[in-house]
Design a protein around this motif. Structure first.
Motif, mmCIF file in Angstrom:
data_model
loop_
_atom_site.group_PDB
_atom_site.id
_atom_site.type_symbol
_atom_site.label_atom_id
_atom_site.label_comp_id
_atom_site.label_asym_id
_atom_site.label_seq_id
_atom_site.Cartn_x
_atom_site.Cartn_y
_atom_site.Cartn_z
ATOM 1 N N THR A 1 0.832 -1.191 0.000
ATOM 2 C CA THR A 1 0.000 0.000 0.000
ATOM 3 C C THR A 1 0.872 1.249 0.000
ATOM 4 O O THR A 1 2.009 1.227 0.459
ATOM 5 N N CYS B 1 -10.265 0.179 12.398
ATOM 6 C CA CYS B 1 -9.239 0.445 11.371
ATOM 7 C C CYS B 1 -8.077 -0.532 11.534
ATOM 8 O O CYS B 1 -7.578 -1.076 10.544
ATOM 9 N N ALA C 1 -6.875 -3.417 8.771
ATOM 10 C CA ALA C 1 -5.574 -3.233 8.107
ATOM 11 C C ALA C 1 -5.002 -4.533 7.522
ATOM 12 O O ALA C 1 -4.562 -4.531 6.361
ATOM 13 N N LYS D 1 -3.571 4.374 1.558
ATOM 14 C CA LYS D 1 -4.104 4.696 2.884
ATOM 15 C C LYS D 1 -3.955 6.194 3.118
ATOM 16 O O LYS D 1 -2.988 6.803 2.677
ATOM 17 N N ASP E 1 0.992 5.493 0.969
ATOM 18 C CA ASP E 1 0.390 6.513 1.813
ATOM 19 C C ASP E 1 0.129 7.751 0.958
ATOM 20 O O ASP E 1 1.011 8.199 0.222
ATOM 21 N N ASP F 1 -8.124 3.624 1.784
ATOM 22 C CA ASP F 1 -8.583 3.354 3.147
ATOM 23 C C ASP F 1 -8.284 4.591 3.988
ATOM 24 O O ASP F 1 -7.124 4.928 4.209
ATOM 25 N N TRP G 1 -8.230 6.062 7.545
ATOM 26 C CA TRP G 1 -8.094 5.421 8.845
ATOM 27 C C TRP G 1 -7.437 6.378 9.844
ATOM 28 O O TRP G 1 -6.998 7.464 9.481
#
Length: 128
Positions: A3, A33, A37, A54, A5, A24, A26
């Motif tokens: 993933t 959350c 994950a 994320k 950021d 996502d 979170w």
């Protein structure tokens, strides 16, 4: 694929990518959350053709507010700059995989045509 950021600067670039994008939203203090994950991370390894991202809503409050995030976790799915899905709450692994398969199977030409028709007051683009 792991993933990535996202922040307010990289978000716009991410939704314009060629691959579908699932985000996502979170926060570190959010129990659901933290429970979701591992499901999200496992799906990112199974679906190489989708970008998983994320957004930490504590660090990116402006972005979260701009996207209308009211509860977390919230998932959003974009494809070809179109928001296809937005839902608060964690999904099970099966629900997430089903969502991702539906996103991949969507006829985006039809989606774009429907958006164009809505923007033209209900007329198809060639009728406007």
């Amino acid at each position: 694929m792991s993933t990535i950021d996202l922040n307010k600067d990289s978000f716009q670039e991410a939704i314009q990518g060629d691959k579908p994008l699932i985000v996502d939203f979170w926060a570190p203090w959010c129990g659901p959350c933290r429970s979701f994950a591992p499901v999200f991370d496992a799906a990112s390894k199974e679906h190489e053709d989708i970008v998983f991202a994320k957004v930490n809503t504590e660090e990116e409050q402006e972005l979260a507010a701009g996207m209308g995030i009211r509860s977390i976790p919230t998932l959003m799915v974009f494809r070809e700059r179109v928001l296809l899905f937005s839902q608060a709450g964690a999904l099970s692994a099966g629900q997430l995989n089903q969502l991702l398969e539906q996103v991949k199977e969507l006829d985006m030409a039809q989606v774009h045509a429907e958006i164009a028709a809505q923007n033209n007051g209900g007329q198809a683009p060639d009728e406007a």
